[in-house]
Design an enzyme around this catalytic site. Structure first.
Site, PDB file in Angstrom:
ATOM      1  N   GLU A  59       0.493  -1.359   0.417  1.00 24.47           N
ATOM      2  CA  GLU A  59      -0.237  -0.653   0.121  1.00 24.47           C
ATOM      3  C   GLU A  59       1.260   1.438   0.244  1.00 24.47           C
ATOM      4  OE1 GLU A  59      -4.388  -0.684   2.029  1.00 24.47           O
ATOM      5  OE2 GLU A  59      -3.036  -0.981   3.330  1.00 24.47           O
ATOM      6  N   HIS A 112      -5.016   0.587  10.814  1.00 26.32           N
ATOM      7  CA  HIS A 112      -6.332   0.035  10.676  1.00 26.32           C
ATOM      8  C   HIS A 112      -6.616   0.071  12.492  1.00 26.32           C
ATOM      9  CE1 HIS A 112      -4.076  -2.830   7.569  1.00 26.32           C
ATOM     10  NE2 HIS A 112      -4.179  -1.513   7.636  1.00 26.32           N
TER      11      HIS A 112
HETATM   12 MN    MN Z   1      -3.839  -1.002   5.051  1.00 18.54          MN
END
Ligand code: MN
Length: 252
Positions: free
Chosen positions: A94, A115
């Site tokens: 990412e 997260h």
């Molecule tokens: Mn992520």
């Protein structure tokens, strides 16, 4: 939902590394370990810094748990998310989150993607906004925007931001704000400095916890727009929490 293990990069290094102070790499490593110690990241999540010597480059750890990052693990990337000095080491899937925000936001010099657990619920309930609830969290303003990957990539993705195109849509959803939620995934926090990005990531998680507690009690009186804007004064104190948090993670 993760920057899960990628195989060692099949992407070749591009360009020449920018001269980089060892102290800067140490500072980024400490930011990684603080974010783990403070419960913002677990085995997943990452923090980057735009390279002070080249605004078209950024520094980000290789593919590993943030709590174990040392200065030797920090890689340099170009603005297209190509590695400069990975030498075959694995990269976060990412990393496009970081590059595309740096591309669209010249005022941003540091990005945290996580997260963190209390934030995710706000990403999946469209009728409730994550909003500044206390004086430490004015950077959340009148409510963080929420990025839904379905709007640009369909409804059968891993929810990961693994391309320049999806990264661009995320950066556009962030707009001129400091935090963008990511539906069913997490959030991304930005700031003009590394220390402030860490601070905002920690306090985004705290705000989410407090807001959920307050909503159980009844209708919430949030910070006004003016009060949220005045929170910049609190952020001037960023070195105080940084030094406290750093003392806890001096060894990886
Ligand atoms: Mn992520």
């Amino acid at each position: 939902m993760s920057t899960s293990a990628s195989k060692p990069a099949s992407v070749a290094d591009v360009g020449t590394p920018t001269p980089t102070d060892r102290a800067l790499l140490e500072e980024i490593a400490i930011a990684n370990r603080i974010l783990f110690d403070q419960g913002v990241v677990d085995a997943f999540g990452h923090v980057s810094l735009r390279h002070p010597g080249n605004p078209q480059r950024f520094l980000l750890a290789r593919n590993m748990a943030p709590g174990q990052v040392t200065a030797d693990d920090i890689l340099e990337f170009d603005i297209d998310s190509n590695p400069v000095n990975a030498a075959g080491r694995g990269m976060y899937l990412e990393r496009f989150i970081h590059a595309e925000i740096y591309r669209l936001r010249p005022d941003v010099n540091s990005v945290v993607h996580s997260h963190s657990q209390s934030v995710v619920p706000f990403s999946v309930v469209p009728t409730v906004k994550l909003r500044a609830i206390c004086h430490m969290c004015g950077f959340l303003g009148m409510g963080a925007p929420n990025f839904d990957i379905r709007t640009c990539a369909g409804d059968a993705t891993s929810l990961l931001v693994t391309s320049r195109e999806v990264g661009r849509h995320l950066a556009e959803a962030l707009g001129d704000q400091s935090v963008v939620l990511m539906r069913g995934h997490g959030s991304t926090v930005v700031a003009p400095t590394l220390r402030l990005a860490v601070y905002r990531a920690v306090y985004t998680e705290i705000n989410a916890k407090l807001q959920m507690d307050a909503m159980k009690l009844g209708p919430v009186v949030f910070l006004s727009e003016g009060e949220a804007a005045a929170g910049a004064q609190t952020e001037g104190q960023v070195d105080r929490p940084w030094n406290l948090w750093k003392a806890r993670v001096s060894q990886p």
